[in-house]
Design a protein around this motif. Structure first.
Motif, PDB file in Angstrom:
ATOM      1  N   LEU A 298       0.823  -1.212   0.000  1.00 39.70           N
ATOM      2  CA  LEU A 298       0.000   0.000   0.000  1.00 39.70           C
ATOM      3  C   LEU A 298       0.856   1.260   0.000  1.00 39.70           C
ATOM      4  N   LEU A 299       1.982   1.239   0.707  1.00 39.03           N
ATOM      5  CA  LEU A 299       2.872   2.402   0.720  1.00 39.03           C
ATOM      6  C   LEU A 299       3.528   2.610  -0.639  1.00 39.03           C
ATOM      7  N   ARG A 300       3.856   1.520  -1.342  1.00 37.57           N
ATOM      8  CA  ARG A 300       4.406   1.657  -2.698  1.00 37.57           C
ATOM      9  C   ARG A 300       3.387   2.286  -3.640  1.00 37.57           C
ATOM     10  N   LEU A 301       2.122   1.971  -3.460  1.00 39.33           N
ATOM     11  CA  LEU A 301       1.069   2.550  -4.283  1.00 39.33           C
ATOM     12  C   LEU A 301       0.975   4.054  -4.052  1.00 39.33           C
ATOM     13  N   VAL A 302       1.104   4.479  -2.794  1.00 41.48           N
ATOM     14  CA  VAL A 302       1.041   5.907  -2.475  1.00 41.48           C
ATOM     15  C   VAL A 302       2.248   6.635  -3.066  1.00 41.48           C
ATOM     16  N   GLU A 303       3.424   6.017  -3.026  1.00 41.00           N
ATOM     17  CA  GLU A 303       4.631   6.639  -3.588  1.00 41.00           C
ATOM     18  C   GLU A 303       4.512   6.834  -5.088  1.00 41.00           C
ATOM     19  N   LYS A 304       3.810   5.932  -5.763  1.00 44.47           N
ATOM     20  CA  LYS A 304       3.630   6.037  -7.209  1.00 44.47           C
ATOM     21  C   LYS A 304       2.541   7.050  -7.578  1.00 44.47           C
ATOM     22  N   GLY A 305       1.829   7.543  -6.602  1.00 41.97           N
ATOM     23  CA  GLY A 305       0.791   8.537  -6.855  1.00 41.97           C
ATOM     24  C   GLY A 305      -0.582   7.940  -7.113  1.00 41.97           C
ATOM     25  N   GLY A 306      -0.788   6.703  -6.774  1.00 44.08           N
ATOM     26  CA  GLY A 306      -2.077   6.055  -6.971  1.00 44.08           C
ATOM     27  C   GLY A 306      -3.083   6.488  -5.922  1.00 44.08           C
ATOM     28  N   THR A 307      -4.348   6.234  -6.203  1.00 43.40           N
ATOM     29  CA  THR A 307      -5.418   6.565  -5.259  1.00 43.40           C
ATOM     30  C   THR A 307      -5.378   5.577  -4.102  1.00 43.40           C
ATOM     31  N   ARG A 308      -5.456   6.111  -2.899  1.00 43.20           N
ATOM     32  CA  ARG A 308      -5.426   5.259  -1.708  1.00 43.20           C
ATOM     33  C   ARG A 308      -6.660   4.375  -1.648  1.00 43.20           C
ATOM     34  N   ALA A 309      -6.509   3.223  -1.022  1.00 43.86           N
ATOM     35  CA  ALA A 309      -7.620   2.278  -0.908  1.00 43.86           C
ATOM     36  C   ALA A 309      -8.774   2.877  -0.107  1.00 43.86           C
ATOM     37  N   GLY A 310      -8.475   3.686   0.882  1.00 44.17           N
ATOM     38  CA  GLY A 310      -9.520   4.324   1.679  1.00 44.17           C
ATOM     39  C   GLY A 310     -10.313   5.355   0.903  1.00 44.17           C
ATOM     40  N   ASP A 311      -9.731   5.873  -0.173  1.00 46.22           N
ATOM     41  CA  ASP A 311     -10.409   6.868  -1.004  1.00 46.22           C
ATOM     42  C   ASP A 311     -11.114   6.227  -2.197  1.00 46.22           C
ATOM     43  N   GLY A 312     -11.189   4.909  -2.219  1.00 45.89           N
ATOM     44  CA  GLY A 312     -11.891   4.226  -3.297  1.00 45.89           C
ATOM     45  C   GLY A 312     -11.009   3.683  -4.385  1.00 45.89           C
ATOM     46  N   GLY A 313      -9.699   3.745  -4.223  1.00 42.11           N
ATOM     47  CA  GLY A 313      -8.790   3.228  -5.242  1.00 42.11           C
ATOM     48  C   GLY A 313      -8.616   1.723  -5.134  1.00 42.11           C
ATOM     49  N   HIS A 314      -8.360   1.100  -6.253  1.00 47.05           N
ATOM     50  CA  HIS A 314      -8.145  -0.344  -6.280  1.00 47.05           C
ATOM     51  C   HIS A 314      -6.817  -0.701  -6.925  1.00 47.05           C
ATOM     52  N   GLY A 315      -5.891   0.242  -6.947  1.00 47.00           N
ATOM     53  CA  GLY A 315      -4.588   0.010  -7.574  1.00 47.00           C
ATOM     54  C   GLY A 315      -3.750  -1.020  -6.844  1.00 47.00           C
ATOM     55  N   TYR A 316      -4.016  -1.216  -5.562  1.00 47.80           N
ATOM     56  CA  TYR A 316      -3.244  -2.185  -4.789  1.00 47.80           C
ATOM     57  C   TYR A 316      -3.465  -3.605  -5.303  1.00 47.80           C
ATOM     58  N   LEU A 317      -4.557  -3.836  -6.008  1.00 46.88           N
ATOM     59  CA  LEU A 317      -4.820  -5.173  -6.544  1.00 46.88           C
ATOM     60  C   LEU A 317      -3.849  -5.545  -7.660  1.00 46.88           C
ATOM     61  N   LYS A 318      -3.164  -4.562  -8.219  1.00 49.51           N
ATOM     62  CA  LYS A 318      -2.182  -4.827  -9.279  1.00 49.51           C
ATOM     63  C   LYS A 318      -0.773  -4.992  -8.729  1.00 49.51           C
ATOM     64  N   ASP A 319      -0.591  -4.842  -7.418  1.00 52.35           N
ATOM     65  CA  ASP A 319       0.736  -4.903  -6.811  1.00 52.35           C
ATOM     66  C   ASP A 319       1.026  -6.315  -6.301  1.00 52.35           C
ATOM     67  N   TRP A 320       2.142  -6.895  -6.750  1.00 52.86           N
ATOM     68  CA  TRP A 320       2.491  -8.259  -6.360  1.00 52.86           C
ATOM     69  C   TRP A 320       2.839  -8.356  -4.877  1.00 52.86           C
ATOM     70  N   LEU A 321       3.394  -7.270  -4.308  1.00 53.48           N
ATOM     71  CA  LEU A 321       3.769  -7.299  -2.903  1.00 53.48           C
ATOM     72  C   LEU A 321       2.537  -7.384  -2.007  1.00 53.48           C
TER      73      LEU A 321
END
Length: 102
Positions: free
Chosen positions: A72-95
């Protein structure tokens, strides 16, 4: 006669002793003796097996939380939408998936 209670890991049996004569054939062992390797293992090492399982499961749970948080922290560093704000980018992260499956 007298009553004797026998307990195994999965059953409890009450037997009545009718006579005190010695059995004629000592080969009639039905496998209820306490010499089985499972009983000896449990009586000698049961505490250490339980302690090892507890420490190992604690390690797995802790590493799962840490891996998911790192994802989740890597997602924030990349500028993705946080999971709490409705983002689902963490689903693409292998970690994050590695932490989920741990």
């Amino acid at each position: 006669g007298s009553l004797i209670t026998l307990s195994c890991l999965s059953h409890r049996v009450v037997c009545q002793v009718i006579s005190s004569a010695a059995p004629a054939d000592s080969a009639q062992d039905n496998g209820t003796s306490d010499n089985s390797w499972i009983t000896r293992l449990e009586s000698n090492y049961g505490f250490y097996i339980g302690l090892g399982l507890a420490v190992f499961s604690s390690f797995l749970i802790g590493s799962s939380v840490i891996l998911k948080k790192k994802g989740l922290l890597r997602l924030v560093e990349k500028g993705g939408t946080r999971a709490g704000d409705g983002g689902h980018g963490y689903l693409k992260d292998w970690l994050w998936w590695a932490g989920l499956l741990t």
